[in-house]
Design a protein around this motif. Structure first.
Motif, short mmCIF file in Angstrom:
data_model
loop_
_atom_site.label_atom_id
_atom_site.label_comp_id
_atom_site.label_asym_id
_atom_site.label_seq_id
_atom_site.Cartn_x
_atom_site.Cartn_y
_atom_site.Cartn_z
N VAL A 61 0.95 -1.16 -0.10
CA VAL A 61 0.07 0.07 0.06
C VAL A 61 0.94 1.21 -0.03
N ARG A 62 0.82 2.08 -0.91
CA ARG A 62 1.49 3.52 -1.05
C ARG A 62 1.13 4.44 -0.08
N ALA A 63 1.71 4.89 0.89
CA ALA A 63 1.35 5.71 1.89
C ALA A 63 2.30 6.78 2.10
N ASP A 64 1.95 8.06 2.30
CA ASP A 64 2.77 9.29 2.81
C ASP A 64 2.26 9.70 4.05
N LEU A 65 2.87 8.77 5.18
CA LEU A 65 2.44 9.28 6.57
C LEU A 65 2.98 10.65 6.95
N ASP A 66 2.11 11.81 6.64
CA ASP A 66 2.74 13.07 6.76
C ASP A 66 2.50 13.55 8.31
N GLY A 67 1.77 12.76 8.93
CA GLY A 67 1.40 12.96 10.32
C GLY A 67 -0.10 13.47 10.64
N THR A 68 -0.91 13.65 9.44
CA THR A 68 -2.17 13.93 9.45
C THR A 68 -3.26 12.68 9.88
N ALA A 69 -4.13 12.98 10.64
CA ALA A 69 -4.89 11.88 10.84
C ALA A 69 -5.63 11.10 9.77
N ALA A 70 -5.69 11.84 8.86
CA ALA A 70 -6.38 11.70 7.43
C ALA A 70 -5.48 10.49 6.57
N ALA A 71 -4.13 10.83 6.83
CA ALA A 71 -3.18 9.84 6.03
C ALA A 71 -3.13 8.75 6.71
N SER A 72 -3.29 8.57 8.28
CA SER A 72 -2.94 7.40 8.98
C SER A 72 -4.18 6.61 8.75
N VAL A 91 3.17 -2.62 13.19
CA VAL A 91 4.79 -2.25 13.41
C VAL A 91 4.77 -0.88 13.10
N ASN A 92 4.95 0.18 14.05
CA ASN A 92 5.10 1.54 13.74
C ASN A 92 6.60 1.92 13.66
N ASN A 93 7.17 1.68 12.44
CA ASN A 93 8.64 1.61 11.91
C ASN A 93 8.83 3.07 11.20
N VAL A 94 8.14 3.73 10.51
CA VAL A 94 8.39 4.77 9.80
C VAL A 94 9.02 5.88 10.66
N PRO A 121 2.19 7.58 13.62
CA PRO A 121 1.90 6.29 14.38
C PRO A 121 0.92 6.54 15.57
N PHE A 122 0.61 7.63 16.01
CA PHE A 122 -0.09 7.80 17.21
C PHE A 122 -1.37 7.52 16.61
N LEU A 124 -2.51 6.17 13.60
CA LEU A 124 -2.58 4.92 13.11
C LEU A 124 -2.84 3.96 14.22
N THR A 125 -2.19 4.08 15.33
CA THR A 125 -2.52 3.16 16.48
C THR A 125 -3.97 3.46 16.80
N GLN A 126 -4.34 4.73 16.75
CA GLN A 126 -5.65 5.26 17.26
C GLN A 126 -6.80 4.48 16.19
N ALA A 127 -6.37 4.39 14.94
CA ALA A 127 -7.11 4.00 14.21
C ALA A 127 -7.44 2.39 14.14
N LEU A 128 -6.38 1.61 14.52
CA LEU A 128 -6.27 0.24 14.28
C LEU A 128 -6.55 -0.60 15.72
#
Length: 256
Positions: A61-72, A91-94, A121-122, A124-128
């Motif tokens: 999955v192409r993802a640009d995790l820029d820190g926005t909640a929407a991207a995560s 795994v929050n590695n980025v 990662p915050f 993304l964790t919230q979402a999953l």
């Protein structure tokens, strides 16, 4: 020999190269269906290809995790769709590391580094995690860093973000552990990418002189720790940061 993660699913952020790639490959070798994510389509396809050639299962999955909640949230939704509605292991590695000192760091860089390394990662964790709880359990593994506790002259911004992730590890363990989700972290030491030109000295080698290992590490060492934390072997491990650093932070360095 039974695979430790057979039948489980995983999402590894920033997994198109180096440590993230090694973790994704290692989880797949243990039987997990892995979603590889990152910004580079070609690299992502290469990781998926490697996993599939080894008999594993993976999607990119192409993802640009820029820190926005929407991207995560977008990444979480795509990963869940590919993994039939559930992610068992996150795994929050980025992460990004600007080689800047405090006087040379501008506000844009500050916000970008905290956005990628902490906010992404915050959220993304919230979402999953809620789905993990509903499913009866799950695992979150964060990536810290040895320089979060053993300071170096360059990297104050980066080390502070990794300190934040190690703190979140303990806080999330307290918050989610009673609901069946284990949260731990791996703190890598000096790790040399397999892509590094072996004809030239890696600057990190100097930092490893006098340590028990006496040399820099390989991404596979970090991946092995991640597999352990993801597996039932670590069922009694909560809120822990495992140092995989050749003894750099835990042992007195002897001048050589």
């Amino acid at each position: 020999m039974a695979q430790r993660l057979q039948g489980r699913t995983a999402l590894v952020t920033g997994s198109t190269s180096n440590i993230g790639r090694a973790i994704a490959v290692a989880l797949a070798k243990e039987g997990a269906h892995v979603v590889v994510s990152g910004r580079d389509d070609a690299r992502g396809a290469a990781v998926v290809g490697q996993i599939c050639e080894d008999g594993g299962r993976a999607d990119f999955v192409r993802a640009d995790l820029d820190g926005t909640a929407a991207a995560s949230r977008a990444l979480a939704e795509q990963a869940q769709d590919l993994l039939h509605g559930r992610v068992d292991i996150l795994v929050n590695n980025v992460g990004i590391y600007p080689p800047a000192t405090t006087p040379t760091t501008d506000e844009e860089t500050f916000d970008r580094v905290y956005g990628v390394n902490v906010k992404a990662p915050f959220f993304l964790t919230q979402a999953l995690v809620p789905a993990m709880i509903s499913a009866g359990g799950g695992v979150v593994i964060n990536l810290g860093s040895w320089i979060a506790r053993l300071a170096v002259p360059v990297g104050a911004l980066y080390s502070s973000t990794k300190g934040a992730m190690e703190t979140l590890t303990r806080a999330w363990a307290a918050e989610f552990g009673p609901q069946g989700v284990r949260v731990n972290a791996v703190s890598p030491g000096v790790v040399v990418s397999p892509d590094w030109d072996t004809a030239t000295d890696h600057p990190g080698e100097v930092m490893m002189r006098g340590t028990p290992a006496g040399r820099s590490g390989h991404p596979d060492a970090i991946a092995a720790a991640a597999v352990y934390l993801a597996s039932d072997d670590a069922a009694f491990v909560h809120g822990t940061v495992i140092d995989v650093d050749g003894g750099r932070t835990g042992v007195a360095v002897v001048a050589v």
